[in-house]
Design a protein around this motif. Structure first.
Motif, PDB file in Angstrom:
ATOM      1  N   HIS A   1       0.824  -1.208   0.000  1.00  0.00           N
ATOM      2  CA  HIS A   1       0.000   0.000   0.000  1.00  0.00           C
ATOM      3  C   HIS A   1       0.864   1.266   0.000  1.00  0.00           C
ATOM      4  CE1 HIS A   1      -3.175   2.811   1.085  1.00  0.00           C
ATOM      5  NE2 HIS A   1      -2.425   3.201   2.107  1.00  0.00           N
ATOM      6  N   LEU A   2       1.977   1.228   0.743  1.00  0.00           N
ATOM      7  CA  LEU A   2       2.859   2.388   0.842  1.00  0.00           C
ATOM      8  C   LEU A   2       3.887   2.447  -0.288  1.00  0.00           C
ATOM      9  CD1 LEU A   2       3.532   2.375   4.700  1.00  0.00           C
ATOM     10  CD2 LEU A   2       1.969   3.871   3.409  1.00  0.00           C
ATOM     11  N   GLY A   3       3.883   1.446  -1.162  1.00  0.00           N
ATOM     12  CA  GLY A   3       4.839   1.424  -2.273  1.00  0.00           C
ATOM     13  C   GLY A   3       6.254   1.088  -1.842  1.00  0.00           C
ATOM     14  N   ILE A   4       6.377   0.347  -0.761  1.00  0.00           N
ATOM     15  CA  ILE A   4       7.693  -0.036  -0.240  1.00  0.00           C
ATOM     16  C   ILE A   4       8.124  -1.336  -0.908  1.00  0.00           C
ATOM     17  CG2 ILE A   4       8.940  -0.786   1.818  1.00  0.00           C
ATOM     18  CD1 ILE A   4       7.024   1.043   3.411  1.00  0.00           C
ATOM     19  N   GLU A   5       9.324  -1.310  -1.449  1.00  0.00           N
ATOM     20  CA  GLU A   5       9.872  -2.503  -2.093  1.00  0.00           C
ATOM     21  C   GLU A   5      10.304  -3.494  -1.020  1.00  0.00           C
ATOM     22  OE1 GLU A   5      13.606  -3.602  -4.945  1.00  0.00           O
ATOM     23  OE2 GLU A   5      12.526  -1.725  -5.329  1.00  0.00           O
ATOM     24  N   VAL A   6       9.782  -4.703  -1.109  1.00  0.00           N
ATOM     25  CA  VAL A   6      10.087  -5.761  -0.153  1.00  0.00           C
ATOM     26  C   VAL A   6      10.759  -6.905  -0.902  1.00  0.00           C
ATOM     27  CG1 VAL A   6       9.039  -7.521   1.345  1.00  0.00           C
ATOM     28  CG2 VAL A   6       8.195  -5.163   1.401  1.00  0.00           C
ATOM     29  N   ASP A   7      11.904  -7.332  -0.392  1.00  0.00           N
ATOM     30  CA  ASP A   7      12.552  -8.527  -0.921  1.00  0.00           C
ATOM     31  C   ASP A   7      11.793  -9.703  -0.314  1.00  0.00           C
ATOM     32  OD1 ASP A   7      14.164 -10.861  -1.149  1.00  0.00           O
ATOM     33  OD2 ASP A   7      15.959  -9.623  -1.366  1.00  0.00           O
ATOM     34  N   ARG A   8      10.948 -10.306  -1.098  1.00  0.00           N
ATOM     35  CA  ARG A   8      10.029 -11.316  -0.571  1.00  0.00           C
ATOM     36  C   ARG A   8      10.768 -12.506   0.034  1.00  0.00           C
ATOM     37  NH1 ARG A   8       4.393 -12.278  -0.578  1.00  0.00           N
ATOM     38  NH2 ARG A   8       4.283 -13.895   1.011  1.00  0.00           N
ATOM     39  N   GLN A   9      11.892 -12.890  -0.533  1.00  0.00           N
ATOM     40  CA  GLN A   9      12.646 -14.011   0.030  1.00  0.00           C
ATOM     41  C   GLN A   9      13.171 -13.665   1.418  1.00  0.00           C
ATOM     42  OE1 GLN A   9      13.108 -17.241  -1.217  1.00  0.00           O
ATOM     43  NE2 GLN A   9      13.806 -17.526   0.881  1.00  0.00           N
ATOM     44  N   VAL A  10      13.730 -12.474   1.565  1.00  0.00           N
ATOM     45  CA  VAL A  10      14.258 -12.052   2.867  1.00  0.00           C
ATOM     46  C   VAL A  10      13.110 -11.881   3.862  1.00  0.00           C
ATOM     47  CG1 VAL A  10      15.513 -10.230   4.102  1.00  0.00           C
ATOM     48  CG2 VAL A  10      16.298 -10.972   1.850  1.00  0.00           C
ATOM     49  N   PHE A  11      12.018 -11.241   3.428  1.00  0.00           N
ATOM     50  CA  PHE A  11      10.858 -11.059   4.290  1.00  0.00           C
ATOM     51  C   PHE A  11      10.342 -12.411   4.783  1.00  0.00           C
ATOM     52  CE2 PHE A  11       6.337 -10.661   5.170  1.00  0.00           C
ATOM     53  CZ  PHE A  11       6.266  -9.488   5.922  1.00  0.00           C
ATOM     54  N   ASP A  12      10.201 -13.358   3.871  1.00  0.00           N
ATOM     55  CA  ASP A  12       9.701 -14.685   4.254  1.00  0.00           C
ATOM     56  C   ASP A  12      10.657 -15.407   5.192  1.00  0.00           C
ATOM     57  OD1 ASP A  12       7.348 -14.319   2.852  1.00  0.00           O
ATOM     58  OD2 ASP A  12       7.992 -15.494   1.113  1.00  0.00           O
ATOM     59  N   ASP A  13      11.964 -15.226   4.983  1.00  0.00           N
ATOM     60  CA  ASP A  13      12.947 -15.838   5.884  1.00  0.00           C
ATOM     61  C   ASP A  13      12.833 -15.256   7.290  1.00  0.00           C
ATOM     62  OD1 ASP A  13      13.924 -17.473   3.861  1.00  0.00           O
ATOM     63  OD2 ASP A  13      15.691 -16.217   3.468  1.00  0.00           O
ATOM     64  N   VAL A  14      12.682 -13.935   7.380  1.00  0.00           N
ATOM     65  CA  VAL A  14      12.528 -13.278   8.684  1.00  0.00           C
ATOM     66  C   VAL A  14      11.229 -13.739   9.337  1.00  0.00           C
ATOM     67  CG1 VAL A  14      12.199 -11.044   9.836  1.00  0.00           C
ATOM     68  CG2 VAL A  14      13.931 -11.281   8.029  1.00  0.00           C
ATOM     69  N   ARG A  15      10.157 -13.719   8.562  1.00  0.00           N
ATOM     70  CA  ARG A  15       8.852 -14.160   9.075  1.00  0.00           C
ATOM     71  C   ARG A  15       8.942 -15.594   9.591  1.00  0.00           C
ATOM     72  NH1 ARG A  15       4.303 -16.650   6.198  1.00  0.00           N
ATOM     73  NH2 ARG A  15       5.707 -16.646   4.430  1.00  0.00           N
ATOM     74  N   ALA A  16       9.561 -16.464   8.835  1.00  0.00           N
ATOM     75  CA  ALA A  16       9.675 -17.869   9.245  1.00  0.00           C
ATOM     76  C   ALA A  16      10.477 -18.010  10.530  1.00  0.00           C
ATOM     77  CB  ALA A  16      10.314 -18.693   8.126  1.00  0.00           C
ATOM     78  N   ARG A  17      11.569 -17.268  10.634  1.00  0.00           N
ATOM     79  CA  ARG A  17      12.406 -17.356  11.838  1.00  0.00           C
ATOM     80  C   ARG A  17      11.598 -16.976  13.080  1.00  0.00           C
ATOM     81  NH1 ARG A  17      16.989 -13.914  10.930  1.00  0.00           N
ATOM     82  NH2 ARG A  17      15.948 -12.249  12.027  1.00  0.00           N
ATOM     83  N   TYR A  18      10.830 -15.903  12.983  1.00  0.00           N
ATOM     84  CA  TYR A  18      10.044 -15.476  14.141  1.00  0.00           C
ATOM     85  C   TYR A  18       8.867 -16.423  14.410  1.00  0.00           C
ATOM     86  CZ  TYR A  18      12.826 -11.358  14.825  1.00  0.00           C
ATOM     87  OH  TYR A  18      13.873 -10.524  15.099  1.00  0.00           O
ATOM     88  N   LEU A  19       8.215 -16.890  13.366  1.00  0.00           N
ATOM     89  CA  LEU A  19       7.098 -17.809  13.584  1.00  0.00           C
ATOM     90  C   LEU A  19       7.576 -19.126  14.181  1.00  0.00           C
ATOM     91  CD1 LEU A  19       4.913 -17.102  10.432  1.00  0.00           C
ATOM     92  CD2 LEU A  19       4.369 -16.546  12.815  1.00  0.00           C
ATOM     93  N   VAL A  20       8.723 -19.613  13.738  1.00  0.00           N
ATOM     94  CA  VAL A  20       9.266 -20.850  14.306  1.00  0.00           C
ATOM     95  C   VAL A  20       9.517 -20.679  15.803  1.00  0.00           C
ATOM     96  CG1 VAL A  20      11.327 -22.336  14.343  1.00  0.00           C
ATOM     97  CG2 VAL A  20      10.162 -21.858  12.181  1.00  0.00           C
ATOM     98  N   SER A  21       9.949 -19.484  16.220  1.00  0.00           N
ATOM     99  CA  SER A  21      10.161 -19.273  17.659  1.00  0.00           C
ATOM    100  C   SER A  21       8.833 -19.393  18.414  1.00  0.00           C
ATOM    101  CB  SER A  21      10.822 -17.921  17.929  1.00  0.00           C
ATOM    102  OG  SER A  21       9.917 -16.853  17.735  1.00  0.00           O
ATOM    103  N   TYR A  22       7.733 -18.969  17.790  1.00  0.00           N
ATOM    104  CA  TYR A  22       6.420 -19.141  18.423  1.00  0.00           C
ATOM    105  C   TYR A  22       6.002 -20.607  18.439  1.00  0.00           C
ATOM    106  CZ  TYR A  22       5.457 -14.238  19.113  1.00  0.00           C
ATOM    107  OH  TYR A  22       5.487 -12.957  19.565  1.00  0.00           O
ATOM    108  N   PHE A  23       6.344 -21.356  17.400  1.00  0.00           N
ATOM    109  CA  PHE A  23       6.030 -22.786  17.394  1.00  0.00           C
ATOM    110  C   PHE A  23       6.766 -23.481  18.540  1.00  0.00           C
ATOM    111  CE2 PHE A  23       5.680 -22.566  12.479  1.00  0.00           C
ATOM    112  CZ  PHE A  23       4.444 -21.957  12.573  1.00  0.00           C
ATOM    113  N   LYS A  24       8.024 -23.112  18.737  1.00  0.00           N
ATOM    114  CA  LYS A  24       8.796 -23.713  19.832  1.00  0.00           C
ATOM    115  C   LYS A  24       8.168 -23.369  21.177  1.00  0.00           C
ATOM    116  CE  LYS A  24      13.148 -23.864  17.334  1.00  0.00           C
ATOM    117  NZ  LYS A  24      14.497 -23.297  17.179  1.00  0.00           N
ATOM    118  N   TRP A  25       7.784 -22.097  21.335  1.00  0.00           N
ATOM    119  CA  TRP A  25       7.115 -21.678  22.562  1.00  0.00           C
ATOM    120  C   TRP A  25       5.821 -22.469  22.772  1.00  0.00           C
ATOM    121  CZ3 TRP A  25       2.413 -18.985  21.659  1.00  0.00           C
ATOM    122  CH2 TRP A  25       1.721 -18.650  22.818  1.00  0.00           C
TER     123      TRP A  25
END
Length: 182
Positions: free
Chosen positions: A148-172
């Motif tokens: 919406h804001l026109g911000i360029e997102v590197d989808r691979q990097v974004f998904d890697d970051v998202r996965a790392r944080y979500l995995v920490s919630y799975f462990k919790w």
């Protein structure tokens, strides 16, 4: 607490480039360009947050956190700009969820973070599932906000970051016992 200061972030990016030296100039210049894009994204995102009366502070924290009642977001001042941007987008995703209203949150995530805010400790699987569901939603809404804001997102990097944080919630979620705030 430090608000976003584009000139300070650019100065840090230039310093990182000079520290990288001449060893692999191509990858250093690529990382520098990525820093600049992320800094522009941080500028746009923090301006949008300000327009919604949300304070964004870059401080010494582990990653990021949205404080619903005070309408404040904290993001680690020690992360690379691209990580700061993606964490900030995620935390703004939590704001966007809250912005739907208490009925939406209560219906969508009845046993999630709201239980903690209401001083009801989260212990069981329903709490953990709702917290994880809200985390998924916040990442998705953050990505939508970037578009919406026109911000360029590197989808691979974004998904890697998202996965790392979500995995920490799975462990919790697979551990036993009380959870303080996710």
């Amino acid at each position: 607490m430090a608000p976003f200061d584009r000139e300070k972030w650019l100065k840090r990016a230039r310093a990182r480039l000079s520290r990288r030296g001449e060893e692999d100039r191509a990858s250093a210049l690529k990382a520098h360009a990525e820093d600049y894009l992320a800094i522009d994204g941080l500028r746009a995102t923090t301006e949008w947050a300000r327009s919604k009366d949300i304070i964004v502070d870059f401080i010494k924290v582990q990653s990021g956190r949205f404080h619903s009642q005070s309408r404040r977001i904290e993001v680690s001042a020690h992360m690379a700009p691209v990580l700061q941007l993606y964490i900030l987008l995620h935390e703004l995703g939590h704001f966007l969820i809250e912005d739907e209203g208490p009925t939406y949150v209560a219906d969508r995530f009845p046993n999630g973070y709201r239980r903690i805010m209401d001083d009801v400790p989260g212990r069981g699987p329903l709490h953990k599932v709702d917290v994880i569901a809200e985390e998924f939603d916040a990442w998705s809404r953050g990505l939508t906000l970037a578009k919406h804001l026109g911000i360029e997102v590197d989808r691979q990097v974004f998904d890697d970051v998202r996965a790392r944080y979500l995995v920490s919630y799975f462990k919790w979620a697979t551990r036993r016992g009380r959870v303080s705030d996710g």
